[in-house]
Design a protein around this motif. Sequence first.
Motif, PDB file in Angstrom:
ATOM      1  N   LEU A   1       0.798  -1.228   0.000  1.00  0.00           N
ATOM      2  CA  LEU A   1       0.000   0.000   0.000  1.00  0.00           C
ATOM      3  C   LEU A   1       0.828   1.274   0.000  1.00  0.00           C
ATOM      4  CD1 LEU A   1      -2.700  -1.029   2.634  1.00  0.00           C
ATOM      5  CD2 LEU A   1      -2.814  -1.225   0.153  1.00  0.00           C
ATOM      6  N   GLY A   2       2.112   1.177   0.313  1.00  0.00           N
ATOM      7  CA  GLY A   2       2.942   2.364   0.419  1.00  0.00           C
ATOM      8  C   GLY A   2       3.274   2.972  -0.934  1.00  0.00           C
ATOM      9  N   ALA A   3       3.840   4.170  -0.888  1.00  0.00           N
ATOM     10  CA  ALA A   3       4.241   4.867  -2.112  1.00  0.00           C
ATOM     11  C   ALA A   3       5.204   3.997  -2.905  1.00  0.00           C
ATOM     12  CB  ALA A   3       4.903   6.197  -1.759  1.00  0.00           C
ATOM     13  N   GLY A   4       4.965   3.909  -4.210  1.00  0.00           N
ATOM     14  CA  GLY A   4       5.830   3.110  -5.063  1.00  0.00           C
ATOM     15  C   GLY A   4       5.609   1.618  -4.935  1.00  0.00           C
ATOM     16  N   GLY A   5       4.530   1.210  -4.261  1.00  0.00           N
ATOM     17  CA  GLY A   5       4.320  -0.199  -3.973  1.00  0.00           C
ATOM     18  C   GLY A   5       3.439  -0.909  -4.991  1.00  0.00           C
ATOM     19  N   ILE A   6       3.061  -2.132  -4.639  1.00  0.00           N
ATOM     20  CA  ILE A   6       2.312  -3.009  -5.541  1.00  0.00           C
ATOM     21  C   ILE A   6       0.970  -2.396  -5.917  1.00  0.00           C
ATOM     22  CG2 ILE A   6       1.156  -5.250  -5.665  1.00  0.00           C
ATOM     23  CD1 ILE A   6       3.450  -6.260  -3.757  1.00  0.00           C
ATOM     24  N   ARG A   7       0.260  -1.855  -4.925  1.00  0.00           N
ATOM     25  CA  ARG A   7      -1.071  -1.310  -5.206  1.00  0.00           C
ATOM     26  C   ARG A   7      -0.996  -0.135  -6.173  1.00  0.00           C
ATOM     27  NH1 ARG A   7      -5.723  -1.832  -2.360  1.00  0.00           N
ATOM     28  NH2 ARG A   7      -5.030  -4.010  -2.272  1.00  0.00           N
ATOM     29  N   GLU A   8       0.073   0.644  -6.135  1.00  0.00           N
ATOM     30  CA  GLU A   8       0.212   1.767  -7.060  1.00  0.00           C
ATOM     31  C   GLU A   8       0.202   1.265  -8.501  1.00  0.00           C
ATOM     32  OE1 GLU A   8      -0.311   4.116  -4.685  1.00  0.00           O
ATOM     33  OE2 GLU A   8       1.287   5.391  -5.435  1.00  0.00           O
ATOM     34  N   ILE A   9       0.917   0.158  -8.763  1.00  0.00           N
ATOM     35  CA  ILE A   9       0.973  -0.397 -10.118  1.00  0.00           C
ATOM     36  C   ILE A   9      -0.391  -0.958 -10.499  1.00  0.00           C
ATOM     37  CG2 ILE A   9       2.117  -2.063 -11.609  1.00  0.00           C
ATOM     38  CD1 ILE A   9       4.535  -1.920  -9.685  1.00  0.00           C
ATOM     39  N   GLU A  10      -1.025  -1.654  -9.564  1.00  0.00           N
ATOM     40  CA  GLU A  10      -2.347  -2.222  -9.847  1.00  0.00           C
ATOM     41  C   GLU A  10      -3.366  -1.130 -10.135  1.00  0.00           C
ATOM     42  OE1 GLU A  10      -1.964  -6.302  -7.151  1.00  0.00           O
ATOM     43  OE2 GLU A  10      -2.860  -4.491  -6.282  1.00  0.00           O
ATOM     44  N   PHE A  11      -3.366  -0.072  -9.317  1.00  0.00           N
ATOM     45  CA  PHE A  11      -4.295   1.040  -9.559  1.00  0.00           C
ATOM     46  C   PHE A  11      -3.995   1.731 -10.892  1.00  0.00           C
ATOM     47  CE2 PHE A  11      -5.956   2.346  -5.074  1.00  0.00           C
ATOM     48  CZ  PHE A  11      -6.714   1.197  -5.047  1.00  0.00           C
ATOM     49  N   PHE A  12      -2.719   1.877 -11.210  1.00  0.00           N
ATOM     50  CA  PHE A  12      -2.309   2.523 -12.459  1.00  0.00           C
ATOM     51  C   PHE A  12      -2.911   1.788 -13.653  1.00  0.00           C
ATOM     52  CE2 PHE A  12       0.673   3.105 -15.988  1.00  0.00           C
ATOM     53  CZ  PHE A  12       0.903   4.470 -15.962  1.00  0.00           C
ATOM     54  N   ALA A  13      -2.824   0.457 -13.638  1.00  0.00           N
ATOM     55  CA  ALA A  13      -3.391  -0.333 -14.735  1.00  0.00           C
ATOM     56  C   ALA A  13      -4.911  -0.368 -14.649  1.00  0.00           C
ATOM     57  CB  ALA A  13      -2.828  -1.752 -14.693  1.00  0.00           C
TER      58      ALA A  13
ATOM     59  N   PHE B   1      21.231  -4.449  -1.436  1.00  0.00           N
ATOM     60  CA  PHE B   1      19.821  -4.851  -1.525  1.00  0.00           C
ATOM     61  C   PHE B   1      18.899  -3.678  -1.212  1.00  0.00           C
ATOM     62  CE2 PHE B   1      16.191  -7.550  -1.263  1.00  0.00           C
ATOM     63  CZ  PHE B   1      15.458  -7.111  -0.178  1.00  0.00           C
ATOM     64  N   ARG B   2      19.203  -2.943  -0.135  1.00  0.00           N
ATOM     65  CA  ARG B   2      18.368  -1.798   0.242  1.00  0.00           C
ATOM     66  C   ARG B   2      18.361  -0.740  -0.861  1.00  0.00           C
ATOM     67  NH1 ARG B   2      17.424  -1.047   6.142  1.00  0.00           N
ATOM     68  NH2 ARG B   2      17.096   1.123   5.582  1.00  0.00           N
ATOM     69  N   ASP B   3      19.534  -0.456  -1.416  1.00  0.00           N
ATOM     70  CA  ASP B   3      19.613   0.565  -2.463  1.00  0.00           C
ATOM     71  C   ASP B   3      18.772   0.172  -3.676  1.00  0.00           C
ATOM     72  OD1 ASP B   3      23.145   1.398  -1.893  1.00  0.00           O
ATOM     73  OD2 ASP B   3      21.297   2.062  -0.885  1.00  0.00           O
ATOM     74  N   ALA B   4      18.866  -1.093  -4.068  1.00  0.00           N
ATOM     75  CA  ALA B   4      18.106  -1.544  -5.233  1.00  0.00           C
ATOM     76  C   ALA B   4      16.604  -1.484  -4.955  1.00  0.00           C
ATOM     77  CB  ALA B   4      18.531  -2.959  -5.612  1.00  0.00           C
ATOM     78  N   LEU B   5      16.210  -1.895  -3.765  1.00  0.00           N
ATOM     79  CA  LEU B   5      14.793  -1.898  -3.411  1.00  0.00           C
ATOM     80  C   LEU B   5      14.243  -0.477  -3.367  1.00  0.00           C
ATOM     81  CD1 LEU B   5      12.245  -3.293  -2.516  1.00  0.00           C
ATOM     82  CD2 LEU B   5      13.164  -3.427  -0.193  1.00  0.00           C
ATOM     83  N   LYS B   6      14.975   0.425  -2.737  1.00  0.00           N
ATOM     84  CA  LYS B   6      14.512   1.805  -2.674  1.00  0.00           C
ATOM     85  C   LYS B   6      14.441   2.423  -4.061  1.00  0.00           C
ATOM     86  CE  LYS B   6      14.961   5.951   0.142  1.00  0.00           C
ATOM     87  NZ  LYS B   6      15.658   6.574   1.287  1.00  0.00           N
ATOM     88  N   GLY B   7      15.404   2.067  -4.905  1.00  0.00           N
ATOM     89  CA  GLY B   7      15.386   2.569  -6.273  1.00  0.00           C
ATOM     90  C   GLY B   7      14.145   2.125  -7.029  1.00  0.00           C
ATOM     91  N   ARG B   8      13.725   0.870  -6.819  1.00  0.00           N
ATOM     92  CA  ARG B   8      12.516   0.384  -7.490  1.00  0.00           C
ATOM     93  C   ARG B   8      11.276   1.098  -6.979  1.00  0.00           C
ATOM     94  NH1 ARG B   8      15.204  -4.661  -6.968  1.00  0.00           N
ATOM     95  NH2 ARG B   8      13.966  -5.234  -5.139  1.00  0.00           N
ATOM     96  N   LEU B   9      11.194   1.287  -5.652  1.00  0.00           N
ATOM     97  CA  LEU B   9      10.044   1.989  -5.088  1.00  0.00           C
ATOM     98  C   LEU B   9       9.953   3.413  -5.629  1.00  0.00           C
ATOM     99  CD1 LEU B   9      10.359   0.745  -1.401  1.00  0.00           C
ATOM    100  CD2 LEU B   9       8.430   0.275  -2.915  1.00  0.00           C
ATOM    101  N   LYS B  10      11.073   4.096  -5.673  1.00  0.00           N
ATOM    102  CA  LYS B  10      11.074   5.469  -6.187  1.00  0.00           C
ATOM    103  C   LYS B  10      10.711   5.511  -7.667  1.00  0.00           C
ATOM    104  CE  LYS B  10      14.234   7.756  -2.953  1.00  0.00           C
ATOM    105  NZ  LYS B  10      15.520   8.488  -2.818  1.00  0.00           N
ATOM    106  N   ALA B  11      11.182   4.520  -8.406  1.00  0.00           N
ATOM    107  CA  ALA B  11      10.877   4.495  -9.831  1.00  0.00           C
ATOM    108  C   ALA B  11       9.383   4.309 -10.062  1.00  0.00           C
ATOM    109  CB  ALA B  11      11.665   3.371 -10.512  1.00  0.00           C
TER     110      ALA B  11
END
Length: 933
Positions: free
Chosen positions: A321-333, A420-430
């Motif tokens: 549910l957080g910013a950049g998370g799974i629900r954001e992509i689902e809502f976008f589509a 790992f943290r850097d990559a994960l945060k990068g994906r969330l921000k993207a």
Amino acid sequence: MTFAARITRHPIAFDPERGSEALALFPELSPELRPLISGTAGCSPYLARLMAQETDWLAEALTAAPEAAQAGILAATAALDGTGVASGLRQLKRRAALLTALADLGGVWRLEEVTGALTDFADAAVHVAMRAHIGTEIKRGKLPGMVPEDAETGAGMVALAMGKMGAGELNYSSDIDLICLFDESRFDPADEMDARASFIRATRRMAATLSENTAEGYVFRTDLRLRPDAGSTPVCISMAAAERYYEAEGRSWERGAYIKARAAAGDIAAGARFLDILTPFVWRKHLDFATIQDTHDMRQRIRSHKGLHGPITLDGHNMKLGAGGIREIEFFAQTRQLVAGGRDPDLRSRETVVALEALARKGWIEADTAEALSTHYRAHREVEHRLQMIADAQTHSLPSSEEGFDRLARFCGVADTDLFRDALKGRLKAVDHLTEPFFAPDARADPEPELSETARDIVERWHGYPALRSARGEEIFARLRPDLLARFAKAARPEEALGNFDGFLRGLPAGVQLFSLFEANPPLVDLIVDICATAPGLARYLSRHSAVLDAVLGGSFFAAWPGAETLTQDLAAALIGLDYEAQLDEARRWQKEWHFRIGVHHLRGLIDAEEAGAQYSALADAVVAGLWPAVCADIARRHGSAPGRGGAVLAMGSLGAGRLSAGSDLDLIVIYDAGGVEMTDGRRPLDPRSWFAKATKALVTALSAPTASGKLYEVDMRLRPSGRQGPVATGLEAFRQYQMTEAWTWEHMALTRARPVAGAPELMADIEAVRRDVLAAETTPETVLSDTAEMRTRLQAAGRGGDTWSVKGGAGGAQEIELLAQAAALAAGDPAREVAGQIAAAERLGWLSASAAQALRDAYRLFTQVQQATRLLTDQALDLEEIGVGGRAFLCQTTETDTIEALTRMLDAARSEAALIVAAILPETGAETGPST
């Protein structure tokens, strides 16, 4: 190909010992499988336990292709019958969980194959449970006209799979969302009510079969609340009744939910016909751009309710549910599907990645965007799965501790946690960067001329909120709105106050009852306006957590304070049965509700400043007392039980004195008694000092780390022996020796306010005995006065000045009164912790006359009132213009003065008199010796 031949990756054992124990279960395991088994078990206690339970089956399953093992599970599921259904489903769920986890972790199956396998088993489990209970109803003659063979197809009943189950995208520890319906056309009208009652019984029993957590575990947590008007309808309704509801009352979120709906069990054909009937409701023929606003509103409500606004920080971030998370992509589509899917059936896919690809093909989004979001979606889902695999918990929140991230990184096969943290945060921000602009709402027409542009934008959003969807709710609110807007227009910062109210209104699921209550009870309107207009701390909470008003409406919100003991027991009960991360989140949710309640009671004059201070302190006591055992239990799981009598938490400063304010930090010390134990008995033993150092640091993190539910308190541990240079936790005897032989006078003065708040009662009593022994030790009043005077001089030299509204610092301020009071308690050997009691000691010593003592008590009480009120009104320096009329009125109310001018004169006079009294006893000195305070 066999399972082993298809492995492309494996986790890294976070707990190698547990991994080795798992390997020992499989002596004939092939070399390709060994890293997968040890890494999996070494990261997931849950999967390690399943391996021990299903050793023989798993050893055989891993010798073949995973598809063969999956087919065997589904065949065994379909064969279940009679009394063995519940037990059999639980065993097969264990096997399905093991197989899909290992296929996922080993890279044997792609994400879609993993979620598809989980969904296939869910479909089969629901079907078998439904068949069993429908069969029972038929045998009892409760379904007119049905024969036993009809149970195979649900006898006209269907379970619609919603959400991720409907899309074939179940996550690893997912709930399943079902809507259960029956085809009334299969029954004579006279028999419909009997059939309805029978289907309701079967649905309830089916859900219980799947959901109950027995000694053998559970199958799937089953949620039936997505059905039409869930608050007032039974768990299974007729298809005709459902159709009438969606035609008359269906809402945008329900349209979105039905994008993924699928007939999963029972009468599949009837379910498919029902979904075809709903096509005009879900897929509107025009280009429905209004749904973008509705989806934005829903998204904002979710964020506000869950406290998920703000910048992306990994610790505790909600991957769903957080910013950049799974629900954001689902809502976008999903939102684009709803906009255009009515005119283009090719956009009606249930699966998120397939929908993104279709939207790109049809030109609704860029191909690069679809590819990027699909990649991030798969990566996010894999992280979500590993979070859930650790302990089979339905969680979406990232860890809030370094150790938790270390485990997660290793589970994902990454040895470098920072990488790992850097990559994960990068994906969330993207993801946030790609999706956020789409959800920015357009400005609405018909502005209110008397409002600013920002205020108009806020007000024009209101008519789309759930609370205003019904004609009755809108009608009542229309009568309330002019008065509300007039009230907010008078606030010092109208737009900010209105924005805070908007957050509250947006989160309401329904409005008629609440608006009717507002109309009949104007003081409640006053409460909402007061909070939003004069108390930013409470207003910010309300904008994020409007559900707190449920308690206000329920009546208990304004009940008498339950008492410290009841409060502590309440939190302890709330934390039982939760894993550590869930305990941290629950403690935050619980604390915020009570913290908000205290602030409202103070704001509304139900309690005075002194009572508010005591209640804030009792709340903090309960939180520390609740989390300390949880922290110690978490450390014990890795390093063994706490040695000896364990540790205790000693509250210092304002918490020790029982006088916290709304935004106070906690001054804490941890003291332990190892009882002669040299090393703990865990898998990774520690010496007592290291064990309690870890526990202390974990407690600080538990209290102060921001999670998805926010944080609790800032923590200061500088009052421990030797300050920053000393160990974070101190042994009891070392604490005694330090206080008796090494501590400075200022440290003994700090001890006058110390109070044990968590730990074993016997240890807490012994710590209190040490405190009293230190205070009772031979101390000359002259030495105490001399040292205290030096401290006062250093404080003045440090520039901690005060003025009328900065009541703590400066000559004659609250800090100087506390300094004198603590000095008196120390010189007299008096165990009193509160300033009033310590001032009485100063009287007995002859330092103060009765009139001077009373003057100091009165001044300190006035300063406390202003300080407590100030912390509610603003988190910055008090500005009388900024807080507005309401804020100034609250200051007068809490200090029992008529005007702000009268209060100003009273504060200045109290400070001047207190300064003269303190200076007569603690004259300025050269201050050349002793440590800095």
